[in-house]
Design a protein around this motif. Structure first.
Motif, mmCIF file in Angstrom:
data_model
loop_
_atom_site.group_PDB
_atom_site.id
_atom_site.type_symbol
_atom_site.label_atom_id
_atom_site.label_comp_id
_atom_site.label_asym_id
_atom_site.label_seq_id
_atom_site.Cartn_x
_atom_site.Cartn_y
_atom_site.Cartn_z
ATOM 1 N N GLY A 21 29.404 88.976 14.786
ATOM 2 C CA GLY A 21 30.537 88.017 14.770
ATOM 3 C C GLY A 21 31.585 87.936 15.773
ATOM 4 O O GLY A 21 31.596 88.846 16.897
ATOM 5 N N GLY A 23 34.315 88.875 18.205
ATOM 6 C CA GLY A 23 35.323 89.844 18.665
ATOM 7 C C GLY A 23 34.937 91.091 18.201
ATOM 8 O O GLY A 23 35.682 91.925 17.991
ATOM 9 N N ASP A 166 31.213 103.855 19.190
ATOM 10 C CA ASP A 166 32.471 102.949 19.659
ATOM 11 C C ASP A 166 31.887 102.445 20.962
ATOM 12 O O ASP A 166 31.131 103.039 21.879
ATOM 13 C CB ASP A 166 33.227 104.263 20.523
HETATM 14 N N1 GTP Z 1 40.032 99.791 20.408
HETATM 15 C C1 GTP Z 1 38.433 99.398 20.550
HETATM 16 N N2 GTP Z 1 38.877 98.222 21.230
HETATM 17 C C2 GTP Z 1 37.419 97.533 21.449
HETATM 18 C C3 GTP Z 1 36.403 98.119 21.088
HETATM 19 N N3 GTP Z 1 35.386 97.434 21.253
HETATM 20 C C4 GTP Z 1 35.890 96.085 21.925
HETATM 21 N N4 GTP Z 1 37.290 96.357 22.008
HETATM 22 C C5 GTP Z 1 38.197 95.287 22.305
HETATM 23 O O1 GTP Z 1 38.024 94.301 21.201
HETATM 24 C C6 GTP Z 1 38.252 93.132 21.702
HETATM 25 C C7 GTP Z 1 37.012 92.140 21.854
HETATM 26 O O2 GTP Z 1 35.786 92.806 22.528
HETATM 27 P P1 GTP Z 1 34.523 91.713 22.948
HETATM 28 O O3 GTP Z 1 33.745 92.864 23.599
HETATM 29 O O4 GTP Z 1 35.218 90.768 23.775
HETATM 30 O O5 GTP Z 1 33.965 91.195 21.714
HETATM 31 P P2 GTP Z 1 32.904 90.139 21.725
HETATM 32 O O6 GTP Z 1 32.180 90.459 20.363
HETATM 33 O O7 GTP Z 1 32.127 90.073 22.990
HETATM 34 O O8 GTP Z 1 33.568 88.889 21.537
HETATM 35 P P3 GTP Z 1 33.078 87.365 21.414
HETATM 36 O O9 GTP Z 1 32.166 86.996 22.700
HETATM 37 O O10 GTP Z 1 34.465 86.465 21.479
HETATM 38 O O11 GTP Z 1 32.428 87.039 20.311
HETATM 39 C C8 GTP Z 1 38.341 93.280 23.369
HETATM 40 O O12 GTP Z 1 39.812 93.180 23.704
HETATM 41 C C9 GTP Z 1 37.933 94.706 23.525
HETATM 42 O O13 GTP Z 1 38.608 95.288 24.691
HETATM 43 C C10 GTP Z 1 36.244 99.452 20.600
HETATM 44 O O14 GTP Z 1 35.336 99.936 20.064
HETATM 45 N N5 GTP Z 1 37.462 99.912 20.369
#
Ligand code: GTP
Ligand code: MG
Length: 196
Positions: A21, A23, A166
């Motif tokens: 999903g 983010g 992570d």
């Molecule tokens: N604290 C923390 N932040 C994370 C982690 N993984 C991702 N983030 C943060 O969460 C946010 C979303 O990460 P993305 O990698 O853009 O997520 P995505 O699934 O690609 O999002 P969409 O392409 O918009 O669906 C970013 O601001 C990342 O820096 C994690 O394991 N821990």
């Protein structure tokens, strides 16, 4: 000879999809593990999106994937994985049918704070009969649940691997890729009668 041992021939390359999903950390995972500078297609999260997409727990999120992420990793000297991260926003899901073409399996990333966002991804891969593993991306501050509880909440079969990672960690993300590769091979390779 095991899959991981050298056959002395050219490396095998396989395609893996990183899905889930909005983010949940798909772009982050591809960036963390890729041996090459990942290709990204990020657009600014617009103010319209704030009403549509649940931004809970994502204070730093400014951009979203609109087409795909692409990365590449050598998990063994004779095995190269090509990684395709999907967009998470619902309005870009039409891309998924193209992205999964030729893939051997998928990692579905989960954020336990927004578990309901993951149901559609699980349904999608079940419907496509594409092997998948569940990787719980453990954001700080997100509740930690036993992985069996996550399995039940998502209603996925017992043989679907579930791991906690992570997505910012290369090593943890690599484990998710190895898990999906092994799971896909188990499902796709017919086991000779009496071999187990
Ligand atoms: N604290 C923390 N932040 C994370 C982690 N993984 C991702 N983030 C943060 O969460 C946010 C979303 O990460 P993305 O990698 O853009 O997520 P995505 O699934 O690609 O999002 P969409 O392409 O918009 O669906 C970013 O601001 C990342 O820096 C994690 O394991 N821990
Ligand atoms: Mg993304």
């Amino acid at each position: 000879m095991g899959y991981w041992e050298s056959s002395g021939s050219a490396p095998t390359s396989v395609k893996i999809v990183i899905a889930g999903g909005f983010g949940v950390g798909k772009t982050t995972l591809v960036g963390a593990v890729s041996d090459v500078i990942p290709l990204r297609t990020e657009a600014l999260v617009t103010s319209e999106s704030v009403d549509v997409d649940d931004m809970t727990g994502l204070p730093g999120k400014r951009t979203t994937t609109v087409a795909m992420d692409f990365g590449r990793i050598n998990v063994a000297h004779d095995l190269v994985l090509y990684l395709f991260g999907t967009p998470g926003q619902n309005r870009f899901w039409f891309m998924w049918d193209d992205l999964i073409r030729g893939a051997i399996g998928a990692v579905i990333l989960i954020d336990t704070r927004r578990l309901e966002d993951s149901f559609a991804a699980v349904d999608y891969f079940e419907a496509k009969h594409l092997p998948f593993v569940i990787a719980v991306n453990e954001f700080e501050g997100a509740p930690r649940y036993p992985l069996d509880d996550v399995r039940q909440a998502l209603a996925v079969a017992d043989d679907v691997p579930i791991i906690a990672i992570d997505a910012r960690s290369r090593e943890a993300s690599k484990q998710a890729l190895i898990a999906v590769t092994q799971h896909a091979l188990r499902i796709l390779t017919p086991v000779p009668r009496g071999a187990l």
